[in-house]
Design an enzyme around this catalytic site. Structure first.
Site, PDB file in Angstrom:
ATOM      1  N   HIS A  17       0.811  -1.214   0.000  1.00 13.41           N
ATOM      2  CA  HIS A  17       0.000   0.000   0.000  1.00 13.41           C
ATOM      3  C   HIS A  17       0.848   1.270   0.000  1.00 13.41           C
ATOM      4  CE1 HIS A  17      -3.349  -2.652   0.810  1.00 13.41           C
ATOM      5  NE2 HIS A  17      -2.786  -3.067   1.945  1.00 13.41           N
TER       6      HIS A  17
ATOM      7  N   HIS B 197       5.702   7.062   6.278  1.00  9.32           N
ATOM      8  CA  HIS B 197       5.339   6.505   4.971  1.00  9.32           C
ATOM      9  C   HIS B 197       4.839   7.628   4.070  1.00  9.32           C
ATOM     10  CE1 HIS B 197       1.566   6.341   7.356  1.00  9.32           C
ATOM     11  NE2 HIS B 197       1.010   6.711   6.192  1.00  9.32           N
TER      12      HIS B 197
ATOM     13  N   HIS C 285       2.298   8.982   0.548  1.00  4.71           N
ATOM     14  CA  HIS C 285       1.126   8.820  -0.318  1.00  4.71           C
ATOM     15  C   HIS C 285       1.362   9.648  -1.573  1.00  4.71           C
ATOM     16  CE1 HIS C 285      -1.357   6.891   2.854  1.00  4.71           C
ATOM     17  NE2 HIS C 285      -0.648   7.678   3.660  1.00  4.71           N
TER      18      HIS C 285
ATOM     19  N   GLU D 270      -3.229  13.333   0.622  1.00  5.45           N
ATOM     20  CA  GLU D 270      -4.493  12.937   1.246  1.00  5.45           C
ATOM     21  C   GLU D 270      -5.232  14.167   1.765  1.00  5.45           C
ATOM     22  OE1 GLU D 270      -4.524   8.460   2.276  1.00  5.45           O
ATOM     23  OE2 GLU D 270      -3.562   9.521   3.946  1.00  5.45           O
TER      24      GLU D 270
ATOM     25  N   HIS E  16       3.639  11.108   5.951  1.00  2.33           N
ATOM     26  CA  HIS E  16       3.063  10.925   7.279  1.00  2.33           C
ATOM     27  C   HIS E  16       4.124  10.354   8.209  1.00  2.33           C
ATOM     28  CE1 HIS E  16      -1.310  10.584   5.594  1.00  2.33           C
ATOM     29  NE2 HIS E  16      -0.849  11.807   5.590  1.00  2.33           N
TER      30      HIS E  16
ATOM     31  N   THR F 169      -5.782   6.801   7.986  1.00  2.00           N
ATOM     32  CA  THR F 169      -6.365   6.974   6.647  1.00  2.00           C
ATOM     33  C   THR F 169      -6.401   5.664   5.870  1.00  2.00           C
ATOM     34  OG1 THR F 169      -4.210   7.551   5.674  1.00  2.00           O
ATOM     35  CG2 THR F 169      -5.543   9.358   6.565  1.00  2.00           C
TER      36      THR F 169
END
Length: 394
Positions: free
Chosen positions: A90, A115, A117, A129, A142, A224
């Protein structure tokens, strides 16, 4: 404890373990099978009223003066032990040592992992996000912490309302490379497929953060990703960090959400959740609206360049005005001098005429004297002729 109580305790533990295992075994995705719209069917918390991320409407935030700047502890002291980099299908994750933490929150929070996104490289799609006034950034970092004052580890804290604190850092692209992010990006080729792990050199994690840690947005929200526990104190920094377009491209095209043994490899892209309703929650701001507007670094650069151009233009205008004033002053002086010279010339001419007239007066008198003598001589001649006539008549 009697046998009946022991049996009940074992049954409860077994049911909890079974439920936890079933949650872990569910393979969720961002789009497709068990996508975002189906998360709440398998993970009830994902349908809660305090979900993340959210769209921060700056005009609706509430200034809270008690929100002090957050302070990183140990983030620049990474030590000699390597970090663990992994791909969980992910996102890409860097596990952080427990001596790192943050102050400036209601409790002391210990670092757990960070991590990213991102999107898919499409124009205008974004990848962050959280959004600000409806506008996405290109990516988002994050950094996850757990409440180490109240809970012993991340697993125990993540299910509690006050258990986690996550820092959200919005990322945008520019022309310059960000060396700090290369500490992650340059090693992602070693974890291209899901479930792969690798050790990477430790680095200064604080270099990933924006410089201004005093201006941020704060609200209560959730993880999230499933299971979407509503246990997060969110801090989204106002200042954004910048990476190059080449770095973003590497982030968007390097990793796969599928395993290495999978027959069909699937790029890991668009791993961001859509914004969730606030549901009467309040987003607090550590700074007032008058202290600054939501500007990107590019906008700030444009403002600085515009101000410099304005100063240069103003200097040119002032210089032109000064030169014009000087020109007219010089022109005026020259006119005055010319007039004075002309007046002086006229005075000289008048003096010369006066001198000339004065010098001509005696000559005029001399010219007039013979003419005045002529009648006398004529009268004498007449008298003489008369006398002669008289003599002849005698």
């Amino acid at each position: 404890m009697d046998s009946l109580g022991l049996f009940a305790l074992l049954t409860l533990a077994l049911s909890q373990w079974t439920a936890a295992s079933s949650v872990e075994e569910i393979t969720w995705t961002y789009s497709g099978l068990i996508g975002q719209s189906e998360w709440s069917e398998h993970f009830p918390d994902c349908g809660g009223t305090s979900q993340s991320p959210v769209d921060v409407i700056t005009t609706q935030t509430k200034y809270e003066p008690s929100l002090i700047p957050v302070t990183p502890l140990g983030y620049s002291q990474h030590g000699n032990q390597p970090f663990t980099l992994s791909n969980n299908g992910h996102t890409v994750i860097v596990e952080l040592p427990e001596w790192m933490g943050f102050r400036g929150l209601p409790w002391f929070f210990t670092a757990a992992q960070l991590h990213l996104h991102w999107g898919n490289g499409g124009p205008g799609n974004g990848g962050s996000e959280h959004t600000i006034n409806g506008r996405s950034a290109d990516a988002e970092l994050h950094v996850v912490h757990y409440n180490s004052e109240l809970y012993t580890n991340m697993s125990a804290a993540m299910t509690q309302k006050d258990g986690l604190a996550v820092f959200g850092i919005l990322i945008e692209t520019g022309d310059e490379t960000n060396p700090a992010f290369n500490n992650i990006l340059n090693h992602m080729s070693r974890v291209r497929y899901a479930d792969q792990k690798a050790f990477i050199p430790a680095f200064d994690v604080q270099s990933l953060f924006p410089e201004d840690l005093g201006r941020y947005y704060r609200y209560n929200g959730s993880l999230t990703t499933p299971p979407c526990y509503q246990s997060v104190i969110w801090t989204v920094f106002h200042e954004r960090v910048q990476i190059s377009k080449a770095q973003l491209l590497k982030l968007e095209t390097m990793l796969y959400s599928s395993k290495a043994a999978s027959a069909a490899s699937m790029l890991l892209q668009d791993n961001y959740r859509v914004t969730q309703p606030l549901n009467h929650r309040v987003v607090f701001a550590s700074f007032s609206a008058d202290s600054g507007t939501e500007l990107s670094s590019g906008e700030v650069t444009a403002i600085v360049i515009g101000a410099m151009c304005g100063c240069v233009g103003l200097a040119v205008i002032v210089r032109f005005i000064v030169k014009t004033v000087r020109f007219f002053k010089v022109l005026h002086l020259e006119t005055v001098v010319v007039n004075r010279i002309n007046e002086s010339g006229k005075s000289k001419e008048k003096n010369q005429e006066l001198v000339l007239n004065t010098s001509l007066e005696p000559e005029r008198k001399e010219e007039l004297s013979p003419d005045s003598a002529r009648p006398t001589r004529l009268s004498q001649a007449v008298c003489s002729s008369q006398t002669d006539a008289k003599i002849l008549s005698v």
